[in-house]
Design a protein around this motif. Structure first.
Motif, PDB file in Angstrom:
ATOM      1  N   UNK A  89       0.860  -1.172   0.000  1.00  0.00           N
ATOM      2  CA  UNK A  89       0.000   0.000   0.000  1.00  0.00           C
ATOM      3  C   UNK A  89       0.898   1.225   0.000  1.00  0.00           C
ATOM      4  N   UNK A  90       0.422   2.309   0.566  1.00  0.00           N
ATOM      5  CA  UNK A  90       1.273   3.498   0.671  1.00  0.00           C
ATOM      6  C   UNK A  90       2.393   3.204   1.664  1.00  0.00           C
ATOM      7  N   UNK A  91       3.615   3.404   1.229  1.00  0.00           N
ATOM      8  CA  UNK A  91       4.803   3.198   2.054  1.00  0.00           C
ATOM      9  C   UNK A  91       5.594   4.501   2.043  1.00  0.00           C
ATOM     10  N   UNK A  92       6.139   4.869   3.192  1.00  0.00           N
ATOM     11  CA  UNK A  92       6.869   6.134   3.292  1.00  0.00           C
ATOM     12  C   UNK A  92       8.209   5.998   2.577  1.00  0.00           C
ATOM     13  N   UNK A  93       8.273   6.557   1.364  1.00  0.00           N
ATOM     14  CA  UNK A  93       9.488   6.603   0.551  1.00  0.00           C
ATOM     15  C   UNK A  93       9.520   7.957  -0.153  1.00  0.00           C
ATOM     16  N   UNK A  94      10.460   8.112  -1.074  1.00  0.00           N
ATOM     17  CA  UNK A  94      10.504   9.345  -1.870  1.00  0.00           C
ATOM     18  C   UNK A  94       9.766   9.203  -3.194  1.00  0.00           C
ATOM     19  N   UNK A  95       9.012   8.109  -3.376  1.00  0.00           N
ATOM     20  CA  UNK A  95       8.357   7.834  -4.650  1.00  0.00           C
ATOM     21  C   UNK A  95       7.402   8.951  -5.061  1.00  0.00           C
ATOM     22  N   UNK A  96       6.533   9.354  -4.146  1.00  0.00           N
ATOM     23  CA  UNK A  96       5.536  10.356  -4.495  1.00  0.00           C
ATOM     24  C   UNK A  96       6.163  11.745  -4.662  1.00  0.00           C
ATOM     25  N   UNK A  97       7.148  12.048  -3.833  1.00  0.00           N
ATOM     26  CA  UNK A  97       7.816  13.348  -3.967  1.00  0.00           C
ATOM     27  C   UNK A  97       8.567  13.426  -5.291  1.00  0.00           C
ATOM     28  N   UNK A  98       9.149  12.320  -5.714  1.00  0.00           N
ATOM     29  CA  UNK A  98       9.879  12.335  -6.979  1.00  0.00           C
ATOM     30  C   UNK A  98       8.937  12.490  -8.161  1.00  0.00           C
ATOM     31  N   UNK A  99       7.644  12.220  -7.933  1.00  0.00           N
ATOM     32  CA  UNK A  99       6.661  12.405  -9.002  1.00  0.00           C
ATOM     33  C   UNK A  99       6.107  13.821  -9.023  1.00  0.00           C
ATOM     34  N   UNK A 100       6.564  14.666  -8.062  1.00  0.00           N
ATOM     35  CA  UNK A 100       6.172  16.069  -8.081  1.00  0.00           C
ATOM     36  C   UNK A 100       5.361  16.540  -6.891  1.00  0.00           C
ATOM     37  N   UNK A 101       5.067  15.655  -5.942  1.00  0.00           N
ATOM     38  CA  UNK A 101       4.283  16.043  -4.772  1.00  0.00           C
ATOM     39  C   UNK A 101       5.154  16.827  -3.798  1.00  0.00           C
ATOM     40  N   UNK A 102       4.697  18.014  -3.372  1.00  0.00           N
ATOM     41  CA  UNK A 102       5.491  18.819  -2.447  1.00  0.00           C
ATOM     42  C   UNK A 102       5.319  18.322  -1.013  1.00  0.00           C
ATOM     43  N   UNK A 103       6.113  18.858  -0.091  1.00  0.00           N
ATOM     44  CA  UNK A 103       6.130  18.378   1.289  1.00  0.00           C
ATOM     45  C   UNK A 103       4.769  18.506   1.958  1.00  0.00           C
ATOM     46  N   UNK A 104       4.108  19.637   1.758  1.00  0.00           N
ATOM     47  CA  UNK A 104       2.813  19.856   2.398  1.00  0.00           C
ATOM     48  C   UNK A 104       1.767  18.856   1.893  1.00  0.00           C
ATOM     49  N   UNK A 105       1.729  18.669   0.591  1.00  0.00           N
ATOM     50  CA  UNK A 105       0.769  17.728   0.010  1.00  0.00           C
ATOM     51  C   UNK A 105       1.068  16.300   0.468  1.00  0.00           C
ATOM     52  N   UNK A 106       2.361  15.977   0.604  1.00  0.00           N
ATOM     53  CA  UNK A 106       2.737  14.628   1.020  1.00  0.00           C
ATOM     54  C   UNK A 106       2.316  14.372   2.469  1.00  0.00           C
ATOM     55  N   UNK A 107       2.467  15.358   3.336  1.00  0.00           N
ATOM     56  CA  UNK A 107       2.036  15.202   4.723  1.00  0.00           C
ATOM     57  C   UNK A 107       0.525  14.985   4.806  1.00  0.00           C
ATOM     58  N   UNK A 108      -0.226  15.714   4.007  1.00  0.00           N
ATOM     59  CA  UNK A 108      -1.681  15.521   3.962  1.00  0.00           C
ATOM     60  C   UNK A 108      -2.025  14.133   3.431  1.00  0.00           C
ATOM     61  N   UNK A 109      -1.252  13.698   2.456  1.00  0.00           N
ATOM     62  CA  UNK A 109      -1.442  12.369   1.874  1.00  0.00           C
ATOM     63  C   UNK A 109      -1.226  11.282   2.921  1.00  0.00           C
TER      64      UNK A 109
END
Length: 263
Positions: free
Chosen positions: A192-212
């Motif tokens: 499932x969702x795992x805490x990695x840099x995958x989503x950030x490398x796709x363009x998600x910023x820090x704030x959006x990632x924390x909400x995610x």
């Protein structure tokens, strides 16, 4: 789990799940060939592997082989198995961990996005596995593919990614059936969702990632996102002699997300 004398090749080993799997395999004594795009990161992971291996003797462990490679480059990928064999003389486990994700729906995706994701997440796995299979047959080794809960269930706004992971799940099952008579197993883990840099490398910023990640408390039955080590444990299990009667498995490691339905 004991991988002493076994050679494990891991793609996507410079970060995330691939990196965590590398460290875990080192802990269990494996000889490692680590593949990634970021060579500096690979060197850092190699140090962690050395630390995890502890005082294991050189014959059973040894310093990891590091290969900087873009797996979407067909010629580069062709050389990977040859380099591993030159160093170790055998291959026992292939872990296909490299992958990318991009947002896109059928209304705003592009063929270019589709090609990028399918080339990285499917075509490169297809090619590297083809090249590895003759060696895995010799050792009666096995393959572990890193898929996703997105291969098992439908989620909006990651259309091409979902398709790529469904393809990996079917690839896993088909290869498992084809190679079973030759003693080679093939399984996948579906995080499932795992805490990695995958989503950030796709363009998600820090704030959006924390909400995610906060939202994951409601989308995963266990009430949180996963940790890379939890997935690495499952990878090592499937690759080990503890799973000798398991093949063709798409194993959710997703905090129960695959079992959830809207209410």
């Amino acid at each position: 789990m004991d991988f002493k004398g076994k050679v494990v090749l891991i793609t996507g080993a410079s970060s995330g799940i691939g990196a965590a799997a590398a460290v875990k395999f080192a802990e269990f004594g494996a000889k490692l060939a680590l593949i990634g795009r970021n060579y500096e990161n690979l060197k850092e992971i190699a140090k962690k592997c050395d630390d995890a291996a502890g005082d294991k003797d050189e014959d059973s462990y040894g310093t990891p082989l590091l290969i900087r490679a873009d797996l979407t480059d067909e010629e580069t990928t062709t050389n990977i198995i040859a380099e591993a064999l030159k160093r170790f003389g055998q291959l026992d486990v292939l872990v296909n961990s490299a992958g990318i994700i991009e947002n896109g729906t059928i209304e705003n995706t592009t063929l270019a996005q589709f090609d990028r994701i399918m080339d990285m997440n499917v075509r490169s796995v297809y090619q590297l596995t083809m090249l590895a299979v003759p060696e895995l047959i010799k050792t009666k080794g096995n393959i572990v593919n890193i898929s996703s809960v997105c291969g098992l269930r439908a989620f909006p706004n990651v259309l091409a990614y979902n398709m790529s992971k469904s393809a990996i799940d079917q690839f896993t099952r088909c290869v498992a059936l084809e190679l079973a008579p030759k003693g080679v197993r093939c399984n996948s883990v579906n995080p499932g969702v795992v805490v990695t840099n995958l989503h950030k490398s796709s363009g998600m910023n820090d704030e959006a990632y924390e909400k995610f990640l906060e939202h994951c408390k409601t989308t995963h039955a266990l009430g949180r996102a996963g940790d890379v080590e939890e997935v690495a444990n499952a990878i090592c299990f499937l690759a080990s002699d503890l799973a000798t009667f398991t093949t063709g498995m798409n194993m959710p490691v997703d905090g129960g997300r695959h079992a959830m339905c809207p209410r």
